[in-house]
Design a protein around this motif. Sequence first.
Motif, mmCIF file in Angstrom:
data_model
loop_
_atom_site.group_PDB
_atom_site.id
_atom_site.type_symbol
_atom_site.label_atom_id
_atom_site.label_comp_id
_atom_site.label_asym_id
_atom_site.label_seq_id
_atom_site.Cartn_x
_atom_site.Cartn_y
_atom_site.Cartn_z
ATOM 1 N N PHE A 289 -9.984 98.934 138.716
ATOM 2 C CA PHE A 289 -9.749 97.510 139.004
ATOM 3 C C PHE A 289 -11.069 96.806 139.347
ATOM 4 O O PHE A 289 -11.383 95.762 138.777
ATOM 5 C CB PHE A 289 -8.748 97.355 140.152
ATOM 6 C CG PHE A 289 -8.458 95.920 140.491
ATOM 7 C CD1 PHE A 289 -7.856 95.080 139.567
ATOM 8 C CD2 PHE A 289 -8.812 95.395 141.724
ATOM 9 C CE1 PHE A 289 -7.609 93.743 139.866
ATOM 10 C CE2 PHE A 289 -8.565 94.065 142.030
ATOM 11 C CZ PHE A 289 -7.960 93.236 141.099
ATOM 12 N N PHE B 178 -17.794 89.497 134.768
ATOM 13 C CA PHE B 178 -17.930 88.107 135.195
ATOM 14 C C PHE B 178 -19.335 87.836 135.710
ATOM 15 O O PHE B 178 -20.121 88.761 135.927
ATOM 16 C CB PHE B 178 -16.867 87.795 136.261
ATOM 17 C CG PHE B 178 -15.495 87.688 135.671
ATOM 18 C CD1 PHE B 178 -14.948 86.453 135.392
ATOM 19 C CD2 PHE B 178 -14.775 88.823 135.342
ATOM 20 C CE1 PHE B 178 -13.695 86.347 134.812
ATOM 21 C CE2 PHE B 178 -13.527 88.729 134.758
ATOM 22 C CZ PHE B 178 -12.985 87.487 134.490
ATOM 23 N N GLU C 202 -8.100 93.539 130.582
ATOM 24 C CA GLU C 202 -8.107 94.022 131.970
ATOM 25 C C GLU C 202 -8.332 95.540 132.003
ATOM 26 O O GLU C 202 -7.698 96.281 131.239
ATOM 27 C CB GLU C 202 -6.788 93.649 132.628
ATOM 28 C CG GLU C 202 -6.909 93.326 134.091
ATOM 29 C CD GLU C 202 -6.756 94.540 134.987
ATOM 30 O OE1 GLU C 202 -7.139 94.445 136.159
ATOM 31 O OE2 GLU C 202 -6.270 95.580 134.502
ATOM 32 N N ASP D 221 -4.623 87.727 135.211
ATOM 33 C CA ASP D 221 -5.542 88.812 135.551
ATOM 34 C C ASP D 221 -6.841 88.264 136.143
ATOM 35 O O ASP D 221 -7.427 88.863 137.040
ATOM 36 C CB ASP D 221 -5.866 89.655 134.310
ATOM 37 C CG ASP D 221 -4.674 90.476 133.841
ATOM 38 O OD1 ASP D 221 -3.780 90.717 134.676
ATOM 39 O OD2 ASP D 221 -4.627 90.859 132.664
ATOM 40 N N VAL D 222 -7.282 87.122 135.613
ATOM 41 C CA VAL D 222 -8.496 86.488 136.162
ATOM 42 C C VAL D 222 -8.252 86.099 137.615
ATOM 43 O O VAL D 222 -9.080 86.346 138.493
ATOM 44 C CB VAL D 222 -8.887 85.240 135.328
ATOM 45 C CG1 VAL D 222 -10.042 84.509 135.994
ATOM 46 C CG2 VAL D 222 -9.272 85.642 133.919
ATOM 47 N N LEU E 106 -6.103 87.323 139.681
ATOM 48 C CA LEU E 106 -5.930 88.522 140.514
ATOM 49 C C LEU E 106 -7.280 89.089 140.974
ATOM 50 O O LEU E 106 -7.368 89.734 142.018
ATOM 51 C CB LEU E 106 -5.142 89.586 139.741
ATOM 52 C CG LEU E 106 -4.742 90.842 140.523
ATOM 53 C CD1 LEU E 106 -3.771 90.490 141.655
ATOM 54 C CD2 LEU E 106 -4.116 91.886 139.608
ATOM 55 N N LEU E 107 -8.319 88.817 140.197
ATOM 56 C CA LEU E 107 -9.640 89.337 140.580
ATOM 57 C C LEU E 107 -10.119 88.755 141.907
ATOM 58 O O LEU E 107 -11.022 89.303 142.539
ATOM 59 C CB LEU E 107 -10.671 89.055 139.482
ATOM 60 C CG LEU E 107 -10.464 89.805 138.176
ATOM 61 C CD1 LEU E 107 -11.568 89.492 137.191
ATOM 62 C CD2 LEU E 107 -10.422 91.300 138.427
ATOM 63 N N ARG F 182 -8.694 89.091 144.447
ATOM 64 C CA ARG F 182 -8.307 90.084 145.466
ATOM 65 C C ARG F 182 -9.295 91.244 145.551
ATOM 66 O O ARG F 182 -9.072 92.195 146.315
ATOM 67 C CB ARG F 182 -6.902 90.638 145.161
ATOM 68 C CG ARG F 182 -5.810 89.596 145.101
ATOM 69 C CD ARG F 182 -5.750 88.742 146.342
ATOM 70 N NE ARG F 182 -5.461 89.535 147.528
ATOM 71 C CZ ARG F 182 -5.752 89.154 148.768
ATOM 72 N NH1 ARG F 182 -6.366 88.006 148.990
ATOM 73 N NH2 ARG F 182 -5.460 89.933 149.796
ATOM 74 N N LEU F 183 -10.353 91.197 144.742
ATOM 75 C CA LEU F 183 -11.328 92.304 144.744
ATOM 76 C C LEU F 183 -11.849 92.592 146.143
ATOM 77 O O LEU F 183 -12.051 93.748 146.525
ATOM 78 C CB LEU F 183 -12.502 91.954 143.822
ATOM 79 C CG LEU F 183 -12.316 92.264 142.342
ATOM 80 C CD1 LEU F 183 -13.430 91.619 141.524
ATOM 81 C CD2 LEU F 183 -12.299 93.763 142.094
ATOM 82 N N ARG G 260 -8.550 81.476 141.272
ATOM 83 C CA ARG G 260 -9.136 82.796 141.546
ATOM 84 C C ARG G 260 -9.835 82.788 142.916
ATOM 85 O O ARG G 260 -9.705 83.721 143.707
ATOM 86 C CB ARG G 260 -10.127 83.145 140.431
ATOM 87 C CG ARG G 260 -10.478 84.592 140.272
ATOM 88 C CD ARG G 260 -11.676 85.005 141.124
ATOM 89 N NE ARG G 260 -12.845 84.209 140.830
ATOM 90 C CZ ARG G 260 -13.695 83.781 141.750
ATOM 91 N NH1 ARG G 260 -13.539 84.066 143.017
ATOM 92 N NH2 ARG G 260 -14.741 83.045 141.403
ATOM 93 N N GLN H 245 -8.738 84.643 146.873
ATOM 94 C CA GLN H 245 -9.635 85.377 147.782
ATOM 95 C C GLN H 245 -9.268 85.085 149.242
ATOM 96 O O GLN H 245 -9.766 85.748 150.142
ATOM 97 C CB GLN H 245 -11.068 84.920 147.475
ATOM 98 C CG GLN H 245 -12.154 85.857 147.909
ATOM 99 C CD GLN H 245 -13.504 85.375 147.391
ATOM 100 O OE1 GLN H 245 -13.627 84.971 146.231
ATOM 101 N NE2 GLN H 245 -14.519 85.419 148.232
#
Lengths: 372, 259
Positions: free
Chosen positions: A251, A258, A313, B95-96, B98-99, B101-102, B151, B155
């Motif tokens: 993940f 990016f 993804e 999906d973008v 969701l990133l 949450r990195l 996105r 966060q």
Amino acid sequence: MPIGLDAAGVPRNNHKRYMRLLLGGVLLLFALSLCIRIASRGFQSPADVFKSLWLWADIHISRLTHGGAWLNRSALMAERGVGYYEAYGRLLISGVTFVCGMLLALAGSIFQSVFRNPMAAPSMLGVGTGIQAGLIVMALTYGEATLYMPLEKYTYCYAFALTMLALVMGVAKLSSGKRKFSVFDLLIVAAIVSQIIGGVTSYFVYGMDNSFALVLQNLSNVLNVNTEPVSIAMLAAVTALTVIPFFLMRFSFNAVCFDSDESNSMGLNTRVVKFISLVLGSLMMTAGMVHCGAVGMVSLIVPFISRGLFGAESRGLFWGNLLIGGLVLLLCRDIAFFVPFSVDGMPIGTVVDLVTLPVFVAVITGRRRTWE
Amino acid sequence: MKLEIRNAACGYGKVKVLENISFGVSTGEICCLLGPNGVGKTTLFKTLLKLLPPLAGEVRIDGQNIARWTARKLARYTAYVSQFHVPPFPYIVEDVVLLGRLNSVGYFGQPKQHDYDIRDKALADMGIEHLRRRVYTDISGGERQLVMIARALAQEPQMLVLDEPTASLDYGNMVRVISQVKALTTKGYGVIMTTHSPDQTFMTDAKVVLLMKNAPAICGGAADVVTKKNLKDAYGVDVNVVEFADANGRIARVCAPTL
């Protein structure tokens, strides 16, 4: 209509269906691959293959307990005849080929993401040049004895490939000075260092006498997959060492696709992720080349197919690359075996190039280019 | 939450791009950074986000100097949306988002149901739920900008840092993005953004920091800072600030350059 998209260009969420189909395809091809004869062209019956492999498993399990199958193994193996050895041999060949396909596809996916370029190949950092240099140094050091030293062969290949990677990264870091270290610095330095090392190795190859050249040719002979125990053990170790970390990071690995400032502001150090990715990817590529031959095209083409089916993804791509990479290389291996090119069939690298060509054509002529 | 920059000098290595910058932004406020090209807006942003160290002065969040904060801790307070963000591969919009949450998930983790819920809320907050299954590289520039802000919201920061969120957008998309940004302040977020359009400072009723080459920055309310004289000093062109009553009878202002 491109794979996985509806009329409005919206991806269908068919991932589970594709995964089931792929799993079925893998199992079918693997079963077919096990049935291929080694001693002659043709197939064994699936029942014979099953019995042979069952016997093989029985012997090895009873070896632990000194059971009957282990004590009578010679008679049992003789009873099954040459088919026993063929089934066991095919199990190793198919297993090694499948794992190498998995590793190459993952390596390709990693490099394409880190370099943010769908045409990036894992050999860009010079691991291939490193492997070649390792073989030459070994041939010059041990002469003809090299052919009987598989452990040393793999050690030299891995050591030189990793040294090459470290050299490229170190020089790139030094050349960037106080500037921010970029992957483009890495590419330019890799091209220069590969050229220099390649030039030096060519010089040695050119000046070799015939016996050394023959040793090197035999060493580099990659028509057949390597199934010596030491090869299997090394491949298993490298697979565990690379696939497990990548699985865990699948993940966070998305961050490298990016803008790095943006990813860093999300709380991740993208330099760390990129560094880990490049090391893992280079190791995977080295394993693929060392254990299976010149089949690097798999690393370039499989991520395209995988993205077309599972999207960009990384979590979906991970499983897609594993299955499709293994499937494509195993298919090429089986085709190569049946093409009457020489005693050993056709070089697998040639088959890979031919099989992947239509995918490249589809990508270039496709209406929709973004799924590249 | 209050983000402050105090007597800061920003730049690269030993090269100072900006000096003596001081201002503060609280949650619920919008702060627009205005100034000509090359004046150092992005450099200031990178300093605020700890992507560049300040050459002098300090950046504080709720009174604490962030110099020793980890990137992970800072990411719990601020989220950044850069100017250029076209990924090379066709990610799906959800999906973008969701990133975002990195930061919570970490290097070796995987998103859980809680993370998916936050993603869905961010999509809903930006009004782009209908885009969730679309390919990010296929949608319009304005939609992409909203996706990137979603996105950033995923966060769960308190302050959004937006680098020219309306750059290269058509007029309709620009208005849509600015109205969404303004709506975020009513939900309790603070926003710091750069812009090349002084009108946007009036649209958002923002606090303004006007950066100028070879002159100290001017900070204050939009009506006080965005004046004919200051715009002339900053950009070297003549711009009238016109006042009029809008449809609701409130005083509105627009910039009208004199050609």
